[in-house]
Design a protein around this motif. Sequence first.
Motif, PDB file in Angstrom:
ATOM      1  N   MET A   1      -7.590  21.036  13.739  1.00 32.29           N
ATOM      2  CA  MET A   1      -6.217  20.742  13.418  1.00 32.29           C
ATOM      3  C   MET A   1      -5.407  20.772  14.701  1.00 32.29           C
ATOM      4  N   GLU A   2      -4.425  19.939  14.758  1.00 29.02           N
ATOM      5  CA  GLU A   2      -3.576  19.828  15.947  1.00 29.02           C
ATOM      6  C   GLU A   2      -2.208  20.414  15.634  1.00 29.02           C
ATOM      7  N   THR A   3      -1.885  21.524  16.318  1.00 26.98           N
ATOM      8  CA  THR A   3      -0.592  22.178  16.149  1.00 26.98           C
ATOM      9  C   THR A   3       0.016  22.419  17.528  1.00 26.98           C
ATOM     10  N   PRO A   4       1.293  22.747  17.595  1.00 31.65           N
ATOM     11  CA  PRO A   4       1.919  22.997  18.898  1.00 31.65           C
ATOM     12  C   PRO A   4       1.658  24.386  19.473  1.00 31.65           C
ATOM     13  N   TRP A   5       0.853  25.226  18.792  1.00 30.68           N
ATOM     14  CA  TRP A   5       0.724  26.616  19.212  1.00 30.68           C
ATOM     15  C   TRP A   5      -0.637  26.912  19.830  1.00 30.68           C
ATOM     16  N   SER A   6      -0.631  27.401  21.066  1.00 27.80           N
ATOM     17  CA  SER A   6      -1.877  27.771  21.743  1.00 27.80           C
ATOM     18  C   SER A   6      -2.022  29.292  21.847  1.00 27.80           C
ATOM     19  N   ASP A   7      -0.994  30.034  21.442  1.00 24.96           N
ATOM     20  CA  ASP A   7      -1.009  31.489  21.464  1.00 24.96           C
ATOM     21  C   ASP A   7      -0.618  31.977  20.076  1.00 24.96           C
ATOM     22  N   ARG A   8      -1.371  32.928  19.533  1.00 27.73           N
ATOM     23  CA  ARG A   8      -1.130  33.345  18.145  1.00 27.73           C
ATOM     24  C   ARG A   8       0.251  33.962  17.941  1.00 27.73           C
ATOM     25  N   HIS A   9       0.837  34.519  18.990  1.00 25.69           N
ATOM     26  CA  HIS A   9       2.158  35.125  18.853  1.00 25.69           C
ATOM     27  C   HIS A   9       3.260  34.076  18.810  1.00 25.69           C
ATOM     28  N   ALA A  10       2.937  32.857  19.183  1.00 29.96           N
ATOM     29  CA  ALA A  10       3.898  31.764  19.089  1.00 29.96           C
ATOM     30  C   ALA A  10       3.860  31.114  17.707  1.00 29.96           C
ATOM     31  N   CYS A  11       2.778  31.329  16.975  1.00 27.04           N
ATOM     32  CA  CYS A  11       2.654  30.758  15.630  1.00 27.04           C
ATOM     33  C   CYS A  11       3.726  31.345  14.721  1.00 27.04           C
ATOM     34  N   PRO A  12       4.263  30.532  13.831  1.00 22.71           N
ATOM     35  CA  PRO A  12       5.204  31.105  12.866  1.00 22.71           C
ATOM     36  C   PRO A  12       4.487  32.090  11.946  1.00 22.71           C
ATOM     37  N   ARG A  13       5.187  33.107  11.498  1.00 28.37           N
ATOM     38  CA  ARG A  13       4.595  34.083  10.585  1.00 28.37           C
ATOM     39  C   ARG A  13       4.219  33.400   9.274  1.00 28.37           C
ATOM     40  N   ARG A  14       5.042  32.503   8.823  1.00 30.35           N
ATOM     41  CA  ARG A  14       4.786  31.701   7.632  1.00 30.35           C
ATOM     42  C   ARG A  14       5.025  30.252   8.005  1.00 30.35           C
TER      43      ARG A  14
ATOM     44  N   PRO B   1      -4.337  37.890   9.921  1.00 32.38           N
ATOM     45  CA  PRO B   1      -5.483  37.084  10.335  1.00 32.38           C
ATOM     46  C   PRO B   1      -6.703  37.936  10.679  1.00 32.38           C
ATOM     47  N   ALA B   2      -6.486  39.217  10.984  1.00 32.36           N
ATOM     48  CA  ALA B   2      -7.607  40.105  11.301  1.00 32.36           C
ATOM     49  C   ALA B   2      -8.243  40.556   9.989  1.00 32.36           C
ATOM     50  N   ARG B   3      -9.445  40.034   9.713  1.00 31.31           N
ATOM     51  CA  ARG B   3     -10.130  40.315   8.454  1.00 31.31           C
ATOM     52  C   ARG B   3     -11.602  39.985   8.592  1.00 31.31           C
ATOM     53  N   PRO B   4     -12.440  40.513   7.716  1.00 30.97           N
ATOM     54  CA  PRO B   4     -13.880  40.260   7.850  1.00 30.97           C
ATOM     55  C   PRO B   4     -14.248  38.780   7.868  1.00 30.97           C
TER      56      PRO B   4
ATOM     57  N   ASP C   1       5.513  47.434   9.049  1.00 31.27           N
ATOM     58  CA  ASP C   1       5.386  48.583   8.150  1.00 31.27           C
ATOM     59  C   ASP C   1       4.560  49.671   8.839  1.00 31.27           C
ATOM     60  N   GLU C   2       4.987  50.909   8.753  1.00 35.99           N
ATOM     61  CA  GLU C   2       4.254  52.013   9.362  1.00 35.99           C
ATOM     62  C   GLU C   2       3.089  52.492   8.493  1.00 35.99           C
ATOM     63  N   THR C   3       3.052  52.059   7.257  1.00 35.72           N
ATOM     64  CA  THR C   3       2.008  52.468   6.328  1.00 35.72           C
ATOM     65  C   THR C   3       0.802  51.555   6.485  1.00 35.72           C
ATOM     66  N   THR C   4      -0.393  52.141   6.437  1.00 33.47           N
ATOM     67  CA  THR C   4      -1.599  51.319   6.501  1.00 33.47           C
ATOM     68  C   THR C   4      -1.935  50.780   5.116  1.00 33.47           C
ATOM     69  N   HIS C   5      -2.591  49.623   5.124  1.00 31.91           N
ATOM     70  CA  HIS C   5      -2.987  48.940   3.898  1.00 31.91           C
ATOM     71  C   HIS C   5      -4.374  48.352   4.116  1.00 31.91           C
ATOM     72  N   GLY C   6      -5.107  48.197   3.049  1.00 34.88           N
ATOM     73  CA  GLY C   6      -6.400  47.536   3.139  1.00 34.88           C
ATOM     74  C   GLY C   6      -6.226  46.053   3.420  1.00 34.88           C
ATOM     75  N   VAL C   7      -7.170  45.487   4.137  1.00 32.65           N
ATOM     76  CA  VAL C   7      -7.088  44.094   4.559  1.00 32.65           C
ATOM     77  C   VAL C   7      -6.890  43.138   3.379  1.00 32.65           C
TER      78      VAL C   7
ATOM     79  N   MET D   1      -9.649  31.034  10.904  1.00 29.84           N
ATOM     80  CA  MET D   1      -8.909  31.574  12.048  1.00 29.84           C
ATOM     81  C   MET D   1      -9.906  32.064  13.096  1.00 29.84           C
ATOM     82  N   HIS D   2     -10.400  31.121  13.845  1.00 29.05           N
ATOM     83  CA  HIS D   2     -11.531  31.318  14.756  1.00 29.05           C
ATOM     84  C   HIS D   2     -11.284  32.321  15.876  1.00 29.05           C
ATOM     85  N   GLU D   3     -10.054  32.629  16.201  1.00 26.22           N
ATOM     86  CA  GLU D   3      -9.789  33.589  17.268  1.00 26.22           C
ATOM     87  C   GLU D   3      -9.347  34.951  16.743  1.00 26.22           C
ATOM     88  N   ALA D   4      -9.399  35.156  15.437  1.00 25.16           N
ATOM     89  CA  ALA D   4      -8.947  36.416  14.844  1.00 25.16           C
ATOM     90  C   ALA D   4      -9.995  37.516  14.976  1.00 25.16           C
TER      91      ALA D   4
END
Length: 153
Positions: A1-14, A76-79, A64-70, A49-52
Motif C-alpha cells: 500500500m502506498e501512504t505518505p507515512w514512512s515513520d509510525r509516529h507520523a501515522c494518524p492514530r485513526r 500495532p504491537a501484538r502477536p 492510559d497508565e493502566t495496563t491492558h491485554g493486547v 503491520m510488518h514493522e510492529a
Amino acid sequence: METPWSDRHACPRRGKDSDAVCRIAMKPQFLPGLKSVEGCSHLHILYWMHEARRDLIVQAPAFDETTHGVFALRSPARPNPIALSVVELLAVHDDGLSVRGLDCLNGTPLIDIKPYFAATDSVPHARVAWRETITHPGRRSTGRTDPVPEDTV
C-alpha cells in the motif's frame, strides 16, 4: 500500500482522522476480484503491520497508565499484527484503488479487502469500558524503543 507515512509516529492514530489519499496497488491476478467494488462507498482493509513489535501481550497505551491485554487494545504491537481500517473508496484504477482512511506505513502489505456494510458492521451501542476512564486522553506514543518493564510484557 502506498501512504505518505514512512515513520509510525507520523501515522494518524485513526485513519478516519486523516484526509490523506492512499493507493492500494494490486497484483494483476487479483484485479478481477475488484469487480463491483466501484459500487462500494466504504471498504474494510486488512493489512499486516510488518514493522510492529510482536512481543507485548500486556501494554499500557500512551493515553492510559493502566495496563491492558493486547486483545483489549488496537495497538500495532501484538502477536499477529493484523490491522483493520474502514476506508472511503475514492477511485478504482487499472492497478488498484485510491482510498481515504488508512493509518499505516508506506509499503504495508495488504491482506484483504471486504465491503463495509453499515447495517451489519456498525454497532452504535458497542463499548470498551476501560476506554471510558483513560488517564491521558489525546496523548500519543513518544516512540520509545527501549525494553518495556517486565510486568508489562
